[in-house]
Scaffold this active site. Sequence first.
Site, PDB file in Angstrom:
ATOM      1  N   CYS A  34       0.834  -1.203   0.000  1.00  0.00           N
ATOM      2  CA  CYS A  34       0.000   0.000   0.000  1.00  0.00           C
ATOM      3  C   CYS A  34       0.869   1.254   0.000  1.00  0.00           C
ATOM      4  CB  CYS A  34      -0.879   0.046   1.259  1.00  0.00           C
ATOM      5  SG  CYS A  34      -1.935  -1.398   1.524  1.00  0.00           S
ATOM      6  N   CYS A  38      -2.835   4.806   3.011  1.00  0.00           N
ATOM      7  CA  CYS A  38      -3.946   3.881   2.748  1.00  0.00           C
ATOM      8  C   CYS A  38      -5.001   4.005   3.848  1.00  0.00           C
ATOM      9  CB  CYS A  38      -3.430   2.448   2.670  1.00  0.00           C
ATOM     10  SG  CYS A  38      -4.724   1.247   2.261  1.00  0.00           S
ATOM     11  N   ARG A  63       1.183  -7.823  -4.033  1.00  0.00           N
ATOM     12  CA  ARG A  63       0.307  -7.256  -5.062  1.00  0.00           C
ATOM     13  C   ARG A  63      -0.258  -5.920  -4.582  1.00  0.00           C
ATOM     14  NH1 ARG A  63      -2.840 -11.249  -2.575  1.00  0.00           N
ATOM     15  NH2 ARG A  63      -4.918 -10.582  -1.917  1.00  0.00           N
ATOM     16  N   ASP A 438      18.208  38.439 -13.385  1.00  0.00           N
ATOM     17  CA  ASP A 438      16.878  38.612 -13.974  1.00  0.00           C
ATOM     18  C   ASP A 438      16.227  39.906 -13.475  1.00  0.00           C
ATOM     19  OD1 ASP A 438      14.435  37.200 -15.370  1.00  0.00           O
ATOM     20  OD2 ASP A 438      13.695  37.881 -13.425  1.00  0.00           O
TER      21      ASP A 438
END
Length: 488
Positions: A34, A38, A63, A438
């Site tokens: 997870c 989760c 998985r 800049d």
Amino acid sequence: MHEDFEGCVRAVLSKDARFDGWFYTAVVTTRIYCRPSCPVVPPKRRNMRFYPSAAAAQQAGFRACKRCRPDASPGSPLWNERADLVARAMRLIADGVVDTEGVRGLADRLGYSVRQIERQVFAELGAGPLAVARAQRAQTARTLIETTTLPMTELALAAGFGSIRTFNDTVRAVFALSPTELRARAKGRPTIAAGAAIPLRLPYRRPLCPDNLFGHLVATGVPGVEEWRDGAYRRTLRLPHGHGVVALRPEDGHIACRLTLTDLRDLPAATSRCRRLLDLDADPVAVDDQLATDPLLAPLVAAAPGRRVPRTVDGAEFAVRAVLGQQVSTAAARTHAARIVVAHGTPVEDPEGGLTHLFPSPEALAELDPETLAMPRSRRRTLLALVEALTGGLDLGAGSDWAGTRAALSALPGFGPWTVESIAMRALGDPDAFLPTDLGIKYAAETLGLGGQAAIVSRSAAWRPWRAYATQHLWATGDHAINRMPAA
């Protein structure tokens, strides 16, 4: 991060979404992995295992959780913060290089042997380049399975699998469901036909300030290549197998993304480039905490937390645009770029808007007649030198070497610190790029009482390694369209 067991446990118990993508939690009793946030009841600490990547968890036999979908977490911010070999490799894998060129192609791009690449990637991620690319293919497959009506054979090819058997085996191993079962679970969700736009949700770590992010992209957008339409930033994309059009809209907790592709095999690369464009894998809390230690920056950070650095989908394109924008206004730079696009860009069709061209490739720009460019002769020489370098192998892509590329750019005629650092910030993605010369930075320094250029450079040492983000806050002190979210 994954090696700090107690720290990981605390993140899981508090369901802290800031750590999504930093590490993955696997549960030995369920064989499921997870993301830290989760929503299910946290497992017992003795059953927790932590992995640095989804690929490592999958390789260890776990998985993906069907509830929190850890494979769809924001990417680790480390890969966009660092310039070492592993970070460069991870950026290229995300861009689809392993799928199109294999690990040998990845190694060739980085200038190392296959063995060196595999060893270093495995040491840090717990899985080699092939496994990392496989995890990415699995996520692409899931997206296409759940959102399109494509036949599985076409879908497998689009996701980057070499055979339908490998596709079936991978999906089942990663998600504990067959492709058909995954599609059945998604029944009732909107699906799209082949050739239609693919809707995606691009997650990010909160907070996110969209003002300068979308304001900058729209204010500097090149007509025909970019536009703001119906509350979304839209642009054309040049991709490995074809081209595409993307629409990106800020939403609560994610960026709504609509991708129209001429070849679905480009989905992973297009998604990766959009994430990179919007700096979605950044860790804004770490950035803001560091910048807020400066008492002059602290009020700016508090007023707009989560500022990102607007980047690019194509490093070569941005470099050309940076040269066109030297010492001219934003409007003039857009005009120059638009003329080049019409003359040398590839025409595309856009039924949903007003996009007309891909930005010209370096090879196309090599054919331009410098006498047709309405700009000073010195800038013409600079542009032609850049195009020659790009066609000669100068790499401004995701896997480029930041230090080496800076040196190569600095050696080109007409490339001063402003141009080099602009490219480093927007194209290379260096989070510490800084532009003390800049005009916007000079204006901010005057407004905030930071002193002259030498004082700014000295003070900026405390902002490292996040000076590109400090630049966004400093620019925001000025009244310019780049700092404002366009009206819907």
